[in-house]
Design a protein around this motif. Sequence first.
Motif, mmCIF file in Angstrom:
data_model
loop_
_atom_site.group_PDB
_atom_site.id
_atom_site.type_symbol
_atom_site.label_atom_id
_atom_site.label_comp_id
_atom_site.label_asym_id
_atom_site.label_seq_id
_atom_site.Cartn_x
_atom_site.Cartn_y
_atom_site.Cartn_z
ATOM 1 N N VAL A 1 49.608 37.812 45.128
ATOM 2 C CA VAL A 1 50.220 38.670 44.118
ATOM 3 C C VAL A 1 49.717 38.243 42.743
ATOM 4 O O VAL A 1 49.242 37.125 42.559
ATOM 5 N N VAL A 2 49.861 39.145 41.803
ATOM 6 C CA VAL A 2 49.514 38.809 40.431
ATOM 7 C C VAL A 2 50.616 37.953 39.824
ATOM 8 O O VAL A 2 50.367 36.892 39.273
ATOM 9 N N THR A 3 51.871 38.414 39.935
ATOM 10 C CA THR A 3 53.009 37.716 39.322
ATOM 11 C C THR A 3 54.089 37.451 40.348
ATOM 12 O O THR A 3 54.445 38.335 41.132
ATOM 13 N N GLU A 4 54.615 36.246 40.355
ATOM 14 C CA GLU A 4 55.714 35.860 41.237
ATOM 15 C C GLU A 4 56.935 35.518 40.388
ATOM 16 O O GLU A 4 56.845 34.710 39.464
ATOM 17 N N ILE A 5 58.066 36.130 40.706
ATOM 18 C CA ILE A 5 59.327 35.829 40.019
ATOM 19 C C ILE A 5 60.049 34.801 40.884
ATOM 20 O O ILE A 5 60.721 35.140 41.862
ATOM 21 N N ALA B 1 40.157 41.823 31.619
ATOM 22 C CA ALA B 1 41.365 41.265 32.239
ATOM 23 C C ALA B 1 41.443 41.677 33.702
ATOM 24 O O ALA B 1 41.684 40.845 34.593
ATOM 25 N N PHE B 2 41.226 42.969 33.966
ATOM 26 C CA PHE B 2 41.265 43.461 35.336
ATOM 27 C C PHE B 2 40.181 42.778 36.167
ATOM 28 O O PHE B 2 40.427 42.361 37.304
ATOM 29 N N GLY B 3 38.996 42.643 35.611
ATOM 30 C CA GLY B 3 37.909 41.964 36.318
ATOM 31 C C GLY B 3 38.246 40.525 36.657
ATOM 32 O O GLY B 3 37.930 40.045 37.753
ATOM 33 N N ALA B 4 38.909 39.823 35.731
ATOM 34 C CA ALA B 4 39.305 38.430 35.978
ATOM 35 C C ALA B 4 40.323 38.352 37.113
ATOM 36 O O ALA B 4 40.248 37.465 37.971
ATOM 37 N N VAL B 5 41.267 39.289 37.137
ATOM 38 C CA VAL B 5 42.277 39.314 38.194
ATOM 39 C C VAL B 5 41.622 39.591 39.547
ATOM 40 O O VAL B 5 41.892 38.903 40.541
ATOM 41 N N ILE B 6 40.761 40.589 39.603
ATOM 42 C CA ILE B 6 40.093 40.938 40.857
ATOM 43 C C ILE B 6 39.246 39.764 41.357
ATOM 44 O O ILE B 6 39.281 39.418 42.540
ATOM 45 N N ALA B 7 38.486 39.135 40.475
ATOM 46 C CA ALA B 7 37.642 38.005 40.877
ATOM 47 C C ALA B 7 38.478 36.858 41.428
ATOM 48 O O ALA B 7 38.118 36.252 42.448
ATOM 49 N N ALA B 8 39.596 36.560 40.773
ATOM 50 C CA ALA B 8 40.449 35.454 41.222
ATOM 51 C C ALA B 8 41.079 35.766 42.581
ATOM 52 O O ALA B 8 41.113 34.908 43.475
ATOM 53 N N LEU B 9 41.587 36.985 42.741
ATOM 54 C CA LEU B 9 42.220 37.336 44.016
ATOM 55 C C LEU B 9 41.195 37.421 45.146
ATOM 56 O O LEU B 9 41.475 37.002 46.274
ATOM 57 N N LEU C 1 52.221 45.773 34.702
ATOM 58 C CA LEU C 1 50.851 45.253 34.655
ATOM 59 C C LEU C 1 49.845 46.301 34.199
ATOM 60 O O LEU C 1 48.643 46.018 34.158
ATOM 61 N N THR C 2 50.318 47.478 33.819
ATOM 62 C CA THR C 2 49.414 48.537 33.377
ATOM 63 C C THR C 2 48.474 48.065 32.269
ATOM 64 O O THR C 2 47.269 48.341 32.329
ATOM 65 N N PRO C 3 48.964 47.340 31.250
ATOM 66 C CA PRO C 3 48.035 46.869 30.209
ATOM 67 C C PRO C 3 46.981 45.891 30.739
ATOM 68 O O PRO C 3 45.862 45.852 30.220
ATOM 69 N N VAL C 4 47.309 45.130 31.765
ATOM 70 C CA VAL C 4 46.338 44.212 32.370
ATOM 71 C C VAL C 4 45.241 45.020 33.057
ATOM 72 O O VAL C 4 44.051 44.771 32.879
ATOM 73 N N PHE C 5 45.653 46.016 33.841
ATOM 74 C CA PHE C 5 44.704 46.822 34.597
ATOM 75 C C PHE C 5 43.852 47.708 33.690
ATOM 76 O O PHE C 5 42.726 48.051 34.034
ATOM 77 N N ALA C 6 44.389 48.091 32.526
ATOM 78 C CA ALA C 6 43.668 48.978 31.610
ATOM 79 C C ALA C 6 42.621 48.241 30.778
ATOM 80 O O ALA C 6 41.793 48.874 30.126
ATOM 81 N N ALA D 1 42.254 34.360 34.943
ATOM 82 C CA ALA D 1 43.081 35.482 35.406
ATOM 83 C C ALA D 1 44.525 35.303 34.961
ATOM 84 O O ALA D 1 45.152 36.257 34.475
ATOM 85 N N ALA D 2 45.067 34.124 35.115
ATOM 86 C CA ALA D 2 46.457 33.869 34.721
ATOM 87 C C ALA D 2 46.658 34.099 33.229
ATOM 88 O O ALA D 2 47.664 34.690 32.810
ATOM 89 N N THR D 3 45.705 33.674 32.425
ATOM 90 C CA THR D 3 45.795 33.889 30.978
ATOM 91 C C THR D 3 45.773 35.369 30.654
ATOM 92 O O THR D 3 46.574 35.855 29.840
ATOM 93 N N ALA D 4 44.886 36.111 31.285
ATOM 94 C CA ALA D 4 44.809 37.559 31.052
ATOM 95 C C ALA D 4 46.122 38.234 31.411
ATOM 96 O O ALA D 4 46.613 39.099 30.674
ATOM 97 N N VAL D 5 46.709 37.838 32.523
ATOM 98 C CA VAL D 5 47.978 38.435 32.962
ATOM 99 C C VAL D 5 49.097 38.073 31.994
ATOM 100 O O VAL D 5 49.868 38.941 31.561
ATOM 101 N N THR D 6 49.194 36.816 31.641
ATOM 102 C CA THR D 6 50.258 36.359 30.741
ATOM 103 C C THR D 6 50.176 37.046 29.390
ATOM 104 O O THR D 6 51.195 37.473 28.830
ATOM 105 N N GLU D 7 48.977 37.194 28.872
ATOM 106 C CA GLU D 7 48.802 37.794 27.543
ATOM 107 C C GLU D 7 49.045 39.303 27.529
ATOM 108 O O GLU D 7 49.404 39.854 26.496
#
Length: 185
Positions: free
Chosen positions: A161-165, A48-56, A39-44, A15-21
């Motif tokens: 969260v997906v991304t933390e600043i 990538a979106f599946g990896a984020v959802i699975a991780a969260l 994060l629109t490109p991640v969700f589209a 998931a982190a790789t998908a988000v970063t890329e």
Amino acid sequence: MSIHGIVDPALLERAATAVTERTRWVDDFPTPGVRFADLTPVFADGPAFGAVIAALAAVAEGAELVAGVDARGFLLGGGIARELGVGVLAVRKAGKLPPPVRTCEYSLEYGSASIEIPGDSIALEGRRVFVVDDVLATGGTLAATVQLLEEGGADVVAVSVVTEIEALAGRARLAKHPLTSLVRI
């Protein structure tokens, strides 16, 4: 506090790789001096979106309800809730829900805002709620969300969260809850 120790690290890494890329960074949006993580490109991207959802979803163990914060948190919350087989609650910007509502005003890194949840149509008393949003900046939005849910009687089991600043130190405002971020910058 984090619950990464009980989650497959490879799941979080995918998931982190998908988000970063795929994250697109936009300078001076929505106001000058703010760098927006789009994060629109991640969700589209389906995988990538599946990896984020699975991780969260993996860090939401024991949740009975997922609270997704307006607006990208709605996308995440719906996916996580579906994965867990539980319901989803949309935490809305002020003025978007019919009364009665619970409201909380809070500060952002570029102003102030209010968020709302239904005031009496969803039973929160004693429910284990997982809170999700796209980005953690100063922590105002998520802290207000947690406050609203707890005032309604919910037990907030974790925040994610997906991304933390990290430079904006929002994590400190959520210190009493387990907090997972897929990417920390």
